[in-house]
Structures are given as C-alpha cells and as structure tokens.
Design a protein around this motif. Structure first.
Motif, PDB file in Angstrom:
ATOM      1  N   CYS A  22     -24.084   7.519 -15.778  1.00 41.40           N
ATOM      2  CA  CYS A  22     -25.060   7.863 -16.820  1.00 41.40           C
ATOM      3  C   CYS A  22     -26.246   6.888 -16.819  1.00 41.40           C
ATOM      4  N   PRO A  23     -27.121   6.990 -15.827  1.00 42.34           N
ATOM      5  CA  PRO A  23     -28.257   6.063 -15.739  1.00 42.34           C
ATOM      6  C   PRO A  23     -29.285   6.213 -16.858  1.00 42.34           C
ATOM      7  N   ASP A  24     -29.235   7.324 -17.593  1.00 42.44           N
ATOM      8  CA  ASP A  24     -30.161   7.501 -18.712  1.00 42.44           C
ATOM      9  C   ASP A  24     -29.787   6.629 -19.904  1.00 42.44           C
ATOM     10  N   VAL A  25     -28.534   6.149 -19.939  1.00 41.45           N
ATOM     11  CA  VAL A  25     -28.051   5.361 -21.075  1.00 41.45           C
ATOM     12  C   VAL A  25     -27.732   3.918 -20.676  1.00 41.45           C
ATOM     13  N   VAL A  39     -32.636   5.760 -26.828  1.00 35.90           N
ATOM     14  CA  VAL A  39     -32.121   6.967 -26.186  1.00 35.90           C
ATOM     15  C   VAL A  39     -31.394   7.800 -27.234  1.00 35.90           C
ATOM     16  N   ASN A  40     -31.558   9.106 -27.176  1.00 34.76           N
ATOM     17  CA  ASN A  40     -30.760   9.988 -28.023  1.00 34.76           C
ATOM     18  C   ASN A  40     -29.399  10.132 -27.354  1.00 34.76           C
ATOM     19  N   TYR A  41     -28.455   9.307 -27.773  1.00 35.46           N
ATOM     20  CA  TYR A  41     -27.151   9.256 -27.125  1.00 35.46           C
ATOM     21  C   TYR A  41     -26.428  10.591 -27.164  1.00 35.46           C
ATOM     22  N   ASP A  43     -27.553  13.445 -26.625  1.00 39.41           N
ATOM     23  CA  ASP A  43     -27.972  14.268 -25.491  1.00 39.41           C
ATOM     24  C   ASP A  43     -27.142  13.980 -24.247  1.00 39.41           C
ATOM     25  N   HIS A  44     -26.465  12.837 -24.217  1.00 41.37           N
ATOM     26  CA  HIS A  44     -25.708  12.400 -23.041  1.00 41.37           C
ATOM     27  C   HIS A  44     -24.236  12.166 -23.376  1.00 41.37           C
ATOM     28  N   ALA A  45     -23.743  12.860 -24.386  1.00 37.04           N
ATOM     29  CA  ALA A  45     -22.389  12.615 -24.903  1.00 37.04           C
ATOM     30  C   ALA A  45     -21.315  12.722 -23.826  1.00 37.04           C
ATOM     31  N   SER A  46     -21.347  13.762 -23.022  1.00 38.26           N
ATOM     32  CA  SER A  46     -20.276  13.937 -22.031  1.00 38.26           C
ATOM     33  C   SER A  46     -20.310  12.832 -20.981  1.00 38.26           C
ATOM     34  N   GLU A  47     -21.522  12.411 -20.578  1.00 40.09           N
ATOM     35  CA  GLU A  47     -21.631  11.334 -19.596  1.00 40.09           C
ATOM     36  C   GLU A  47     -21.203   9.986 -20.190  1.00 40.09           C
ATOM     37  N   ILE A  48     -21.512   9.752 -21.454  1.00 45.60           N
ATOM     38  CA  ILE A  48     -21.090   8.508 -22.118  1.00 45.60           C
ATOM     39  C   ILE A  48     -19.573   8.471 -22.203  1.00 45.60           C
ATOM     40  N   GLU A  49     -18.972   9.580 -22.583  1.00 52.15           N
ATOM     41  CA  GLU A  49     -17.514   9.640 -22.665  1.00 52.15           C
ATOM     42  C   GLU A  49     -16.887   9.421 -21.292  1.00 52.15           C
ATOM     43  N   GLU A  50     -17.469  10.019 -20.256  1.00 46.79           N
ATOM     44  CA  GLU A  50     -16.956   9.834 -18.898  1.00 46.79           C
ATOM     45  C   GLU A  50     -17.095   8.375 -18.455  1.00 46.79           C
ATOM     46  N   ALA A  51     -18.234   7.750 -18.765  1.00 52.29           N
ATOM     47  CA  ALA A  51     -18.444   6.352 -18.405  1.00 52.29           C
ATOM     48  C   ALA A  51     -17.428   5.456 -19.111  1.00 52.29           C
ATOM     49  N   ALA A  52     -17.189   5.711 -20.388  1.00 56.47           N
ATOM     50  CA  ALA A  52     -16.208   4.920 -21.139  1.00 56.47           C
ATOM     51  C   ALA A  52     -14.807   5.104 -20.565  1.00 56.47           C
TER      52      ALA A  52
END
Length: 63
Positions: A22-25, A39-41, A43-52
């Motif tokens: 998730c390079p946007d976050v 950043v509007n987090y 908008d990137h919820a699935s990528e943030i969850e995957e990164a975590a």
C-alpha cells in the motif's frame, strides 16, 4: 469498517512489505516505515488491512 487512523508501533524492521502492498499510505522513513498524513485511509481499507496482516512483526495498527 471505516478506517480513520493508522499508525505503526515500535519494532518496525523496515522490511518494506507495507510499502509494497500500500504505497499510497505507507512510505519508508530513515529507519522504519511511516504512515503518510493527509490520506483518506478509508479509500485504502483493504490494502491497509492486508499490510497489517502481512507485517512480520505485527506493528501496523488501525481503527
């Protein structure tokens, strides 16, 4: 689930997995990954969850 806050706790090993996912976050700081501000987090919820979930030291948190 709406994500309004993302942070990285102590212990980041700078593996860059979160940046790859998730390079946007996430971006690399001097010694560890950091969360980009403004950043509007949600908008990137699935990528943030995957990164975590992919973090080898489990230091990525969100709410």
């Amino acid at each position: 689930m709406a994500i309004k806050k993302v942070w990285i706790e102590e212990g980041c090993t700078a593996c860059e997995m979160c940046v790859d996912i998730c390079p946007d976050v996430f971006e690399m700081g001097d010694d560890e990954a950091v969360v980009k501000q403004g950043v509007n987090y949600d908008d990137h919820a699935s990528e943030i969850e995957e990164a975590a979930d992919s973090c080898p030291v489990e230091v990525i948190q969100y709410e």
